[in-house]
Design a protein around this motif. Structure first.
Motif, PDB file in Angstrom:
ATOM      1  N   GLY A  66      15.022  57.171 -88.679  1.00 58.14           N
ATOM      2  CA  GLY A  66      16.356  57.573 -89.293  1.00 58.14           C
ATOM      3  C   GLY A  66      16.094  58.913 -89.823  1.00 58.14           C
ATOM      4  O   GLY A  66      15.089  60.086 -89.457  1.00 58.14           O
ATOM      5  N   PRO A  67      17.033  59.530 -91.002  1.00 55.40           N
ATOM      6  CA  PRO A  67      16.793  60.869 -91.278  1.00 55.40           C
ATOM      7  C   PRO A  67      15.590  61.520 -91.606  1.00 55.40           C
ATOM      8  O   PRO A  67      15.388  62.555 -91.618  1.00 55.40           O
ATOM      9  N   ILE A  68      14.544  60.311 -92.600  1.00 55.78           N
ATOM     10  CA  ILE A  68      13.419  61.278 -93.255  1.00 55.78           C
ATOM     11  C   ILE A  68      11.992  60.604 -92.761  1.00 55.78           C
ATOM     12  O   ILE A  68      12.198  58.901 -92.497  1.00 55.78           O
ATOM     13  N   SER A  69      10.801  61.028 -91.416  1.00 54.82           N
ATOM     14  CA  SER A  69       9.983  60.355 -91.317  1.00 54.82           C
ATOM     15  C   SER A  69       9.190  61.485 -91.073  1.00 54.82           C
ATOM     16  O   SER A  69       9.280  62.745 -91.479  1.00 54.82           O
ATOM     17  N   LYS A  70       7.212  60.530 -91.469  1.00 53.73           N
ATOM     18  CA  LYS A  70       6.422  61.525 -90.993  1.00 53.73           C
ATOM     19  C   LYS A  70       5.594  61.679 -89.828  1.00 53.73           C
ATOM     20  O   LYS A  70       5.775  60.984 -89.011  1.00 53.73           O
ATOM     21  N   LEU A  71       5.943  63.265 -89.336  1.00 53.04           N
ATOM     22  CA  LEU A  71       4.979  63.097 -88.497  1.00 53.04           C
ATOM     23  C   LEU A  71       3.213  64.274 -88.449  1.00 53.04           C
ATOM     24  O   LEU A  71       3.140  64.785 -89.774  1.00 53.04           O
ATOM     25  N   THR A  72       2.953  63.204 -87.156  1.00 53.58           N
ATOM     26  CA  THR A  72       0.756  64.341 -87.601  1.00 53.58           C
ATOM     27  C   THR A  72       0.755  64.791 -86.582  1.00 53.58           C
ATOM     28  O   THR A  72       1.222  65.133 -85.753  1.00 53.58           O
ATOM     29  N   ALA A  73       0.487  66.144 -87.505  1.00 51.76           N
ATOM     30  CA  ALA A  73       0.348  67.525 -86.678  1.00 51.76           C
ATOM     31  C   ALA A  73      -1.090  67.298 -86.112  1.00 51.76           C
ATOM     32  O   ALA A  73      -1.967  66.574 -86.405  1.00 51.76           O
ATOM     33  N   PRO A  74      -1.689  68.546 -86.291  1.00 53.99           N
ATOM     34  CA  PRO A  74      -3.047  68.322 -85.113  1.00 53.99           C
ATOM     35  C   PRO A  74      -3.898  68.219 -86.237  1.00 53.99           C
ATOM     36  O   PRO A  74      -3.758  68.687 -87.928  1.00 53.99           O
ATOM     37  N   PHE A  75      -4.953  67.558 -86.039  1.00 58.26           N
ATOM     38  CA  PHE A  75      -6.176  67.890 -87.299  1.00 58.26           C
ATOM     39  C   PHE A  75      -6.337  66.857 -88.380  1.00 58.26           C
ATOM     40  O   PHE A  75      -6.058  66.661 -88.973  1.00 58.26           O
ATOM     41  N   GLY A  76      -4.752  65.444 -88.295  1.00 56.64           N
ATOM     42  CA  GLY A  76      -4.662  64.975 -88.661  1.00 56.64           C
ATOM     43  C   GLY A  76      -3.302  65.216 -90.529  1.00 56.64           C
ATOM     44  O   GLY A  76      -3.367  64.563 -90.949  1.00 56.64           O
ATOM     45  N   HIS A  77      -2.578  66.666 -90.510  1.00 55.48           N
ATOM     46  CA  HIS A  77      -2.252  67.031 -91.087  1.00 55.48           C
ATOM     47  C   HIS A  77      -0.849  66.369 -90.734  1.00 55.48           C
ATOM     48  O   HIS A  77      -0.489  65.688 -90.541  1.00 55.48           O
ATOM     49  N   LEU A  78      -0.068  65.962 -92.570  1.00 54.47           N
ATOM     50  CA  LEU A  78       0.936  65.288 -92.305  1.00 54.47           C
ATOM     51  C   LEU A  78       2.597  66.208 -92.218  1.00 54.47           C
ATOM     52  O   LEU A  78       2.081  67.009 -92.799  1.00 54.47           O
ATOM     53  N   TRP A  79       3.376  66.003 -91.010  1.00 52.96           N
ATOM     54  CA  TRP A  79       4.512  66.526 -91.833  1.00 52.96           C
ATOM     55  C   TRP A  79       5.575  65.867 -91.797  1.00 52.96           C
ATOM     56  O   TRP A  79       5.888  64.863 -92.082  1.00 52.96           O
ATOM     57  N   LEU A  80       6.863  66.785 -92.937  1.00 52.20           N
ATOM     58  CA  LEU A  80       8.195  66.174 -92.671  1.00 52.20           C
ATOM     59  C   LEU A  80       9.334  66.182 -91.387  1.00 52.20           C
ATOM     60  O   LEU A  80       9.451  67.203 -91.722  1.00 52.20           O
ATOM     61  N   HIS A  81       9.581  66.049 -91.272  1.00 55.62           N
ATOM     62  CA  HIS A  81      10.999  65.548 -90.159  1.00 55.62           C
ATOM     63  C   HIS A  81      12.361  65.390 -91.151  1.00 55.62           C
ATOM     64  O   HIS A  81      12.165  64.142 -91.253  1.00 55.62           O
ATOM     65  N   VAL A  82      12.789  65.608 -90.754  1.00 59.26           N
ATOM     66  CA  VAL A  82      14.141  66.085 -91.593  1.00 59.26           C
ATOM     67  C   VAL A  82      15.227  66.117 -90.725  1.00 59.26           C
ATOM     68  O   VAL A  82      15.587  66.939 -89.986  1.00 59.26           O
ATOM     69  N   TYR A  83      16.846  65.425 -91.025  1.00 55.52           N
ATOM     70  CA  TYR A  83      18.227  65.566 -90.948  1.00 55.52           C
ATOM     71  C   TYR A  83      19.260  64.991 -91.809  1.00 55.52           C
ATOM     72  O   TYR A  83      19.744  65.106 -91.585  1.00 55.52           O
ATOM     73  N   ASP A  84      18.251  64.381 -92.938  1.00 54.98           N
ATOM     74  CA  ASP A  84      19.203  64.309 -94.152  1.00 54.98           C
ATOM     75  C   ASP A  84      20.253  65.104 -94.404  1.00 54.98           C
ATOM     76  O   ASP A  84      19.126  66.664 -94.516  1.00 54.98           O
TER      77      ASP A  84
END
Length: 442
Positions: A66-84
């Motif tokens: 859906g419109p908001i989810s988390k993605l795993t970046a290199p070395f375990g960092h977390l990003w935010l996937h957004v289309y809300d």
């Protein structure tokens, strides 16, 4: 390795793992659903950026989370996937000063301090200076330049079909045409006469840039972005020059060629402007191109508002590199869609023929073609040339949502706390394709 060294190594590894675990589980995104990571070193980065598989993977991501989810970046960092929609509005408009353009440092190495790479007051100053170059009056004056190139394209394709029907590489022709359109309309420079296999070193460098860039590993590009903060420009160039990697040196050579020719074109235009109207008339486009208008406005501005030569050259690189592939890809896609939908093709042709009084429609007549406008807009909606953007939070903030979402633990989430340094991946394609929209093409 003796026992003390093994113990020290074990302690170091344990510390790193504990630190990463605390970082992940203590993240405000821990309760946000998202896809599993493919590896610790890459996370979901390769899936997101892979040239062949990213489109399919992104569609699966949108459908599953859906419109908001988390993605795993290199070395375990977390990003935010957004289309809300509300979150996108907050990031790109309402709170844009909080959200910095991601990877702008690396783009600065390639393009210089132009419109796509600058922030804050410098960005606003550049936009203000460019306003006159993109006015309605200028677009009216520049329209004949585009027709000249379009007619050359028509004649070139007719030449290839003179001996009968055959397969045509439309994307290749659109690439050459887009570069010539940008060259004449933005720079007052002819890259390609659209005749046979004509070649130009500037044009060849532009065509090769993105291919050369894609050959440099993403991790190297991320590390290279840090160079923008290391010493003066001459020191950064010296560092890049001694890197023993053929791909990086090829990319450096292409960027150098583009920069050198851009500087030469700028100086030629300055000289023509100083000569007055007689000098501009001898230029391609007779001074109607964006750079001629920008240079005249810049030379007449006061010292405080004036752009530096580096900024002017950066605008040239930005127009060429940001405009060529985007224009050619969309034009080729639009023609492909029309070929698959002959009824829409016939309707569009009928509209153009009925409205066109001569061999050339003027700017105002083009605005009175509603079906042409609808076809272009629908193609951009379904196949945007830029599918994702990224932004980095400059300070702690809160991201509002248009509708509450369900967290991993089942609780309702109506807003998301965001820490300084968080990367938000903005999915432009999903924002325009996941809500019911009338089929305006049919």
């Amino acid at each position: 390795m003796d026992p003390i060294q093994m113990l020290a190594l074990g302690c170091a590894l344990a510390f790193i793992l504990i630190w990463l675990a605390c970082k992940v589980f203590a993240s405000p995104f821990a309760n946000i659903p998202g896809p599993p990571s493919s590896s610790f070193l890459e996370g979901n980065f390769r899936q997101l950026t892979d040239r062949l598989g990213s489109e399919r993977w992104t569609k699966q991501l949108v459908g599953a989370y859906g419109p908001i989810s988390k993605l795993t970046a290199p070395f375990g960092h977390l990003w935010l996937h957004v289309y809300d929609p509300r979150a996108l509005y907050s990031i790109t408009i309402k709170d844009q000063e909080i959200w910095e353009k991601r990877m702008s440092s690396f783009n600065t190495l390639l393009l210089g301090p132009g419109l796509l790479t600058t922030e804050g007051s410098q960005h606003r100053k550049q936009r203000k200076m460019l306003t006159s170059a993109f006015s309605t009056a200028h677009l009216r004056n520049a329209t004949p330049l585009f027709y000249e190139t379009a007619h050359k394209l028509r004649d070139a394709i007719e030449g290839e079909l003179r001996e009968g029907p055959r397969e045509i590489d439309v994307l290749q022709w659109m690439g050459r045409t887009a570069l010539e359109l940008i060259g004449q309309g933005a720079l007052g420079y002819s890259f390609d006469p659209l005749v046979g296999g004509a070649s130009d070193s500037f044009a060849e460098s532009v065509k090769q840039l993105f291919g050369a860039l894609n050959q440099v590993p993403a991790v190297v590009r991320m590390l290279a972005s840090r160079l923008c903060h290391v010493g003066p420009a001459w020191m950064r160039r010296m560092i890049v020059a001694v890197i023993p990697n053929a791909r990086i040196q090829r990319l450096k050579g292409i960027v150098d060629t583009i920069h050198q020719r851009s500087v030469e074109i700028m100086e030629e235009k300055k000289s023509s402007i100083r000569q007055g109207d007689s000098g501009l008339i001898e230029q391609i486009g007779e001074g109607r191109d964006v750079m001629s208008i920008l240079l005249k406005a810049n030379m007449a501005a006061n010292a405080k508002e004036r752009l530096s030569d580096d900024e002017i050259v950066a605008q040239m690189s930005t127009f060429i590199l940001a405009g060529t592939d985007t224009t050619s890809n969309v034009a080729a896609r639009l023609l492909h869609i029309l070929a698959q939908n002959p009824d829409a093709q016939d309707r569009l042709c009928a509209e153009v023929i009925d409205t066109q009084l001569t061999d050339v429609c003027d700017y105002d007549q083009l605005l009175e073609l509603p079906y042409l406008d609808a076809v272009c807009r629908e193609t951009l909606r379904l196949y945007p040339p830029v599918r994702i953007l990224s932004r980095c939070a400059l300070k702690n903030t809160t991201l509002p949502l248009s509708e509450p979402m369900r967290g991993v633990d089942g609780t309702s989430i109506s807003e998301i706390p965001v820490r300084k340094g968080t990367i938000a991946v903005l999915n432009l394609w999903a924002s325009n394709t996941t809500h019911p929209i009338p089929d305006i093409v049919r």
